[in-house]
Design a protein around this motif. Structure first.
Motif, short mmCIF file in Angstrom:
data_model
loop_
_atom_site.label_atom_id
_atom_site.label_comp_id
_atom_site.label_asym_id
_atom_site.label_seq_id
_atom_site.Cartn_x
_atom_site.Cartn_y
_atom_site.Cartn_z
N ASP A 111 1.14 -1.58 -0.06
CA ASP A 111 -0.43 -0.35 0.13
C ASP A 111 0.95 1.30 0.16
OD1 ASP A 111 -1.62 1.87 0.37
OD2 ASP A 111 -3.51 0.72 1.44
N PRO A 112 0.78 2.36 -1.17
CA PRO A 112 1.97 2.88 -1.39
C PRO A 112 1.56 3.98 0.08
CG PRO A 112 0.09 3.39 -2.93
CD PRO A 112 0.41 1.73 -1.97
N PHE A 113 0.36 4.25 0.73
CA PHE A 113 0.08 5.34 1.22
C PHE A 113 0.35 5.33 3.06
CE2 PHE A 113 -3.08 6.00 -1.50
CZ PHE A 113 -2.49 6.96 -2.36
N PHE A 114 0.97 4.10 2.90
CA PHE A 114 1.60 3.53 4.66
C PHE A 114 3.04 4.03 4.43
CE2 PHE A 114 -1.79 0.54 4.69
CZ PHE A 114 -2.45 1.38 5.70
N THR A 115 3.69 4.69 5.57
CA THR A 115 5.24 4.86 5.44
C THR A 115 6.12 3.56 6.07
OG1 THR A 115 4.93 4.83 7.58
CG2 THR A 115 4.55 6.73 7.04
N PRO A 116 7.50 3.57 5.71
CA PRO A 116 8.19 1.76 5.79
C PRO A 116 7.74 1.60 7.34
CG PRO A 116 9.13 3.78 4.17
CD PRO A 116 8.18 4.26 5.42
N PHE A 117 7.85 1.77 8.18
CA PHE A 117 7.36 1.79 9.57
C PHE A 117 6.37 1.42 9.81
CE2 PHE A 117 6.25 2.91 14.24
CZ PHE A 117 7.28 2.46 14.68
N GLU A 118 5.37 2.15 9.44
CA GLU A 118 3.25 1.44 9.21
C GLU A 118 4.17 0.03 8.43
OE1 GLU A 118 1.01 5.70 9.57
OE2 GLU A 118 1.56 4.70 7.52
N VAL A 119 4.33 -0.06 7.31
CA VAL A 119 4.28 -1.03 7.05
C VAL A 119 4.75 -2.61 7.60
CG1 VAL A 119 5.34 -2.21 4.75
CG2 VAL A 119 4.41 -0.43 4.53
N LEU A 120 5.82 -2.27 8.20
CA LEU A 120 6.57 -3.32 8.63
C LEU A 120 5.81 -3.64 10.39
CD1 LEU A 120 10.16 -2.06 8.69
CD2 LEU A 120 9.19 -3.70 7.53
N GLU A 121 5.55 -2.30 10.88
CA GLU A 121 4.34 -3.05 12.09
C GLU A 121 2.82 -3.26 11.40
OE1 GLU A 121 4.32 -1.65 15.40
OE2 GLU A 121 6.29 -1.51 14.91
N ASN A 122 2.51 -3.45 10.54
CA ASN A 122 1.25 -3.98 10.19
C ASN A 122 1.34 -5.13 10.41
OD1 ASN A 122 0.47 -1.31 9.98
ND2 ASN A 122 -0.31 -1.15 8.26
N GLN A 123 2.59 -5.42 9.13
CA GLN A 123 2.67 -7.07 8.78
C GLN A 123 3.33 -7.92 9.86
OE1 GLN A 123 2.79 -8.49 5.68
NE2 GLN A 123 4.19 -9.69 5.76
N GLY A 124 3.65 -7.25 11.08
CA GLY A 124 3.99 -7.66 12.45
C GLY A 124 2.99 -8.20 13.09
N GLY A 125 1.79 -7.41 13.47
CA GLY A 125 0.56 -7.83 13.94
C GLY A 125 -0.02 -8.34 12.64
N LEU A 126 0.29 -8.69 11.68
CA LEU A 126 -0.50 -9.80 10.62
C LEU A 126 0.04 -11.31 11.43
CD1 LEU A 126 -0.63 -8.77 7.35
CD2 LEU A 126 -2.16 -8.65 8.64
N TRP A 127 1.38 -11.16 11.90
CA TRP A 127 2.27 -12.12 12.16
C TRP A 127 1.68 -12.59 13.40
CZ3 TRP A 127 3.88 -15.97 9.49
CH2 TRP A 127 4.33 -16.19 8.46
N GLY A 128 0.97 -11.86 13.76
CA GLY A 128 0.56 -11.57 15.64
C GLY A 128 2.17 -11.72 16.26
#
Ligand SMILES: Nc1ncnc2c1ncn2[C@@H]1O[C@H](COP(=O)(O)OP(=O)(O)OP(=O)(O)O)[C@@H](O)[C@H]1O
Ligand SMILES: [Mg+2]
Length: 328
Positions: A111-128
């Motif tokens: 998603d181009p609207f997330f910042t790199p930090f958010e991209v990683l945090e979201n992915q971390g969330g997906l992995w629990g």
């Protein structure tokens, strides 16, 4: 898994894509060879990826590399065969198999609207991954994007996006990282940076599998190289061994008369008649010089009328191996 030093074990892996039906089918996906039976993308492939190595998967367009990787990632359903990732069978224990691998896909997608930090945090969330255990900052630093922490991802350059994808693949700290064409379309400078990053991760203990079209890249980075073509494994050996194959040089000598007995020398790997008066000598360039080869031939009474040389490199080995299979 019987052998604990194996990161990925692939046995008799077959993938046949379903035939494309009528107009609703995906245009351009199958092309030639896409008959009523569908496309056989992997025709029974078996190999191991040893732990701790950088393993290169090479092959021309359409060879089946992405299919193989997407099966490992759980994105494509295999037709038959088995895959174990870090000892976990992808069918029986898909959760642990998936948790053991981080995949950087061939296409750049996020998603181009997330910042790199958010991209990683979201992915971390997906992995629990619990917030306290997330490594977003550390990963941004590792991929040299700490200063882009709060930028829009769409504003990153192509090379930065690829580095962010590598960080994203590593948020759940998998022991294996798989990169599908990490440096396709990346300039020389950025390619070097990506190589360094991959090497750093490998030094930290991560097993790396990468696909590439760049033989230079495979030669520089990989401990071991497997080549696939038309869904078949053609070779799988240490990079050193493949490059050794390129120690051989070839001299084509046109002689003054028909060749009777072939000249011989311990450093000649192969000596054959390439025509009535043309001799093709393959020799080990570490053991004998071209001058010595010529001397040997002259010593046997031949006059050399013309000389030409061929020097194979990894690319020649690649072409030779892939075309041998085609001819077979
Ligand atoms: N979803 C699909 N449906 C039908 N055929 C497919 C599909 N995906 C891939 N193929 C076919 O399977 C074969 C292997 O494709 P794959 O993408 O695995 O090759 P590749 O080695 O990754 O190639 P490249 O170097 O171009 O990325 C090709 O003939 C391709 O057309
Ligand atoms: Mg591919």
């Amino acid at each position: 898994m019987s052998d604990s030093s194996v990161a990925i074990a692939i046995r008799d892996l077959v993938k046949r894509y379903a035939p494309v039906k009528g107009k609703g089918g995906r245009a351009g996906q199958g092309g030639a060879g896409q008959g009523a039976e569908g496309k056989l993308a992997l025709g029974g492939v078996s190999f191991d990826v040893p732990q701790g190595q950088i393993f290169g998967l090479l092959g021309p367009n359409g060879a089946g590399k992405s299919t193989l990787i997407n099966i490992m990632a759980g994105l494509v359903m295999k037709t038959s065969g088995t895959v174990e990732i870090w000892g976990h069978d992808i069918d029986r224990d898909s959760r642990n198999a998936k948790a053991s691998i981080g995949i950087v896909p061939q296409e750049i997608v996020f998603d181009p609207f997330f910042t790199p930090f958010e991209v990683l945090e979201n992915q971390g969330g997906l992995w629990g991954v619990p917030k306290a255990l997330r490594r977003s900052e550390e990963l941004l630093k590792a991929v040299h994007l700490a200063d882009k922490r709060n930028a829009y991802s769409r504003s990153l350059s192509g090379g930065m996006k690829r580095r962010l994808l590598i960080a994203k693949a590593m948020v759940h700290s998998p022991p294996i990282l798989v990169l599908d064409e990490p440096t396709a379309g990346v300039d020389v400078e950025l390619r070097r940076q990506l190589w360094e990053l991959v090497s750093e991760l490998n030094h930290q203990g991560v097993t790396v599998v990468l696909t590439t079209h760049y033989l230079e890249e495979a030669e520089e980075l990989c401990d071991r190289i497997a080549i696939i073509n038309h869904g078949q494994l053609i070779t799988n050996r240490p990079t050193r061994e493949l490059v050794e194959m390129t120690r051989e040089k070839i001299l084509l000598l046109t002689l003054d008369r028909d060749i009777g007995d072939l000249p011989s020398h311990p450093a000649f790997v192969k000596c054959r008649k390439a025509g009535e008066r043309v001799l093709e000598i393959t020799y080990d360039k570490d053991r004998v010089t071209a001058g010595e080869v010529l001397g040997q031939v002259q010593a046997q009474g031949f006059v050399i009328v013309d000389v030409s040389t061929q020097e194979p490199d990894l690319e020649d080995v690649f072409v030779q191996l892939t075309s041998d299979r085609e001819a077979a």
